[in-house]
Design an enzyme around this catalytic site. Structure first.
Site, mmCIF file in Angstrom:
data_model
loop_
_atom_site.group_PDB
_atom_site.id
_atom_site.type_symbol
_atom_site.label_atom_id
_atom_site.label_comp_id
_atom_site.label_asym_id
_atom_site.label_seq_id
_atom_site.Cartn_x
_atom_site.Cartn_y
_atom_site.Cartn_z
ATOM 1 N N TRP A 36 62.098 4.668 -13.958
ATOM 2 C CA TRP A 36 60.995 4.737 -14.778
ATOM 3 C C TRP A 36 61.103 6.011 -15.354
ATOM 4 O O TRP A 36 60.755 6.412 -16.479
ATOM 5 C CB TRP A 36 59.671 4.521 -13.943
ATOM 6 N N ASP A 69 49.381 12.537 -17.286
ATOM 7 C CA ASP A 69 49.677 11.821 -16.098
ATOM 8 C C ASP A 69 48.550 10.454 -16.220
ATOM 9 O O ASP A 69 47.402 10.829 -16.739
ATOM 10 C CB ASP A 69 49.178 12.529 -14.799
ATOM 11 N N LYS A 115 46.523 9.567 -14.281
ATOM 12 C CA LYS A 115 45.149 9.818 -13.509
ATOM 13 C C LYS A 115 44.263 10.423 -14.405
ATOM 14 O O LYS A 115 42.966 10.464 -14.222
ATOM 15 C CB LYS A 115 45.381 10.768 -12.271
ATOM 16 N N HIS A 132 54.979 20.093 -6.292
ATOM 17 C CA HIS A 132 54.946 19.494 -4.896
ATOM 18 C C HIS A 132 56.238 19.604 -3.987
ATOM 19 O O HIS A 132 57.085 19.477 -4.675
ATOM 20 C CB HIS A 132 54.503 18.122 -5.119
ATOM 21 N N GLN A 176 56.645 17.860 -0.219
ATOM 22 C CA GLN A 176 57.856 17.096 -0.886
ATOM 23 C C GLN A 176 56.925 16.285 -1.982
ATOM 24 O O GLN A 176 55.877 16.370 -2.193
ATOM 25 C CB GLN A 176 58.021 16.011 0.345
ATOM 26 N N TYR A 215 58.281 11.476 -6.138
ATOM 27 C CA TYR A 215 59.600 11.255 -6.544
ATOM 28 C C TYR A 215 60.428 12.388 -6.897
ATOM 29 O O TYR A 215 60.362 13.569 -7.182
ATOM 30 C CB TYR A 215 59.291 10.580 -7.848
ATOM 31 N N HIS A 218 62.906 13.725 -8.788
ATOM 32 C CA HIS A 218 63.245 14.376 -10.211
ATOM 33 C C HIS A 218 62.414 15.391 -10.470
ATOM 34 O O HIS A 218 61.237 15.254 -10.295
ATOM 35 C CB HIS A 218 63.249 12.983 -10.986
ATOM 36 N N HIS A 225 59.753 17.862 -11.402
ATOM 37 C CA HIS A 225 58.817 17.774 -12.456
ATOM 38 C C HIS A 225 57.643 18.923 -12.039
ATOM 39 O O HIS A 225 57.714 19.143 -10.932
ATOM 40 C CB HIS A 225 58.062 16.263 -12.386
ATOM 41 N N HIS A 269 53.406 19.720 -12.320
ATOM 42 C CA HIS A 269 52.015 19.527 -12.685
ATOM 43 C C HIS A 269 51.354 20.491 -13.528
ATOM 44 O O HIS A 269 51.233 21.741 -13.153
ATOM 45 C CB HIS A 269 51.373 19.172 -11.400
#
Length: 318
Positions: free
Chosen positions: A156, A186, A188, A249, A251, A254, A256, A258, A260
């Site tokens: 995705w 995001d 959210k 983050h 861990q 996902y 790959h 990124h 936040h």
């Protein structure tokens, strides 16, 4: 789908393109909820006003996430004037009511994961949490082999980078293959108010999985994300860098790389100290020591059913 710790629980009706459950936006999507047969409640949080439900849609496993939308300042006047009040209790100057708002002011954000795998179900299931401390050696001997053995799909993510999905949601893109990224909201964040602003920068490079992979070689990438990401958010939403919390983050949810971008006013899932690393700190640490994140001890939470927790227990690390 830009997501975060709780699966990125997208705050709108969403489906995975290309499966029998239909594509987001198609009329068939409406049936995903009406045809949903409830099996069990995975998690229910009264404080965050959301609930995670496991069940089936036409014989396919599915997870439905329901969450009450925030009260918006721009609709307060209409909300108060057009709603009905039902008295619950009155005592002296205090009274409480049930406010019955018009449907368009009383929405529930809905995420549909269909077909849902066992990993999806476990991801949303409430479980006991443990805090682990992982050394660089632990990462190389325990975590990395475990990650490599698992089928953590990031297809995705590739769909977003290749403009096969969510292209219309991209707020900004730097196409450079080494230092570039895409920036998009995001799920959210419903983009209706700035108090819970939440965007994700996803790098174009596919060879960096997490914080552990970063060295001073990646400083141009990280500084580019910070400067251009903050600038894009300032232009698009009139939010200055001083109002942003920018972090990675570990861990990650996902593998790959990124970053936040959230409003400092928003207590975003995963922004606590045991998981979030401020991008500014990451940059400074790599400037001081290129191997900082390859060698230092990193703490992170793991749920009771996480296979990695078992690996740490077998190694006597828990």
């Amino acid at each position: 789908m830009a997501e975060s710790e709780n699966g990125g629980a997208a705050k709108r009706l969403k489906t995975d393109a290309g499966n029998d459950c239909g594509d987001a936006g198609e009329p068939i999507s409406d049936s995903l909820v009406s045809d949903f047969e409830i099996s069990r409640i995975l998690r229910d949080c009264a404080r965050e006003k959301n609930i995670f439900i496991h069940g089936k849609v036409k014989d396919q496993d599915a997870v439905v996430i329901l969450e009450k939308t925030p009260i918006r300042q721009d609709t307060l006047s209409e909300l108060l004037k057009s709603s009905q009040l039902k008295l619950e209790m009155k005592n002296d100057v205090y009274s409480t009511y049930q406010l019955q708002a018009p449907a368009h002011l009383n929405e529930i954000k809905t995420t549909v994961v269909c077909p849902a795998t066992e990993k999806h179900v476990k991801k949303y299931l409430h479980q006991e949490v443990f805090l682990l401390e992982e050394s660089g050696e632990d990462y190389r001997n325990l975590t990395l082999p475990y990650i490599s053995s698992q089928s953590f799909s990031v297809q995705w993510v590739h769909n977003i980078l290749e403009k096969k999905a969510e292209a219309d949601r991209i707020v900004f893109e730097d196409p450079d293959p080494d230092t570039g990224f895409v920036l998009l909201p995001d799920f959210k964040w419903d983009q209706k108010q700035l108090q819970d602003l939440y965007l994700i920068a996803i790098v174009h490079r596919k060879d960096v999985k997490s914080l552990r992979d970063l060295t001073s070689e990646h400083l141009p990438l990280l500084t580019n994300i910070r400067s251009k990401g903050e600038d894009a958010i300032r232009r698009q939403y009139s939010v200055p860098p001083s109002k942003l919390r920018v972090y990675l983050h570990y861990q990650p949810s996902y593998y790959h790389l990124h970053v936040h971008f959230t409003s400092v006013e928003y207590d975003a899932p995963g922004c606590r100290v045991e998981r979030a690393h401020l991008l500014s700190d990451v940059i400074q640490n790599l400037q001081a020591d290129s191997s900082y994140y390859r060698n230092r001890i990193l703490a992170f939470p793991l749920r009771a059913d996480d296979g990695l927790l078992l690996k740490f227990k077998e190694a006597g690390k828990v």
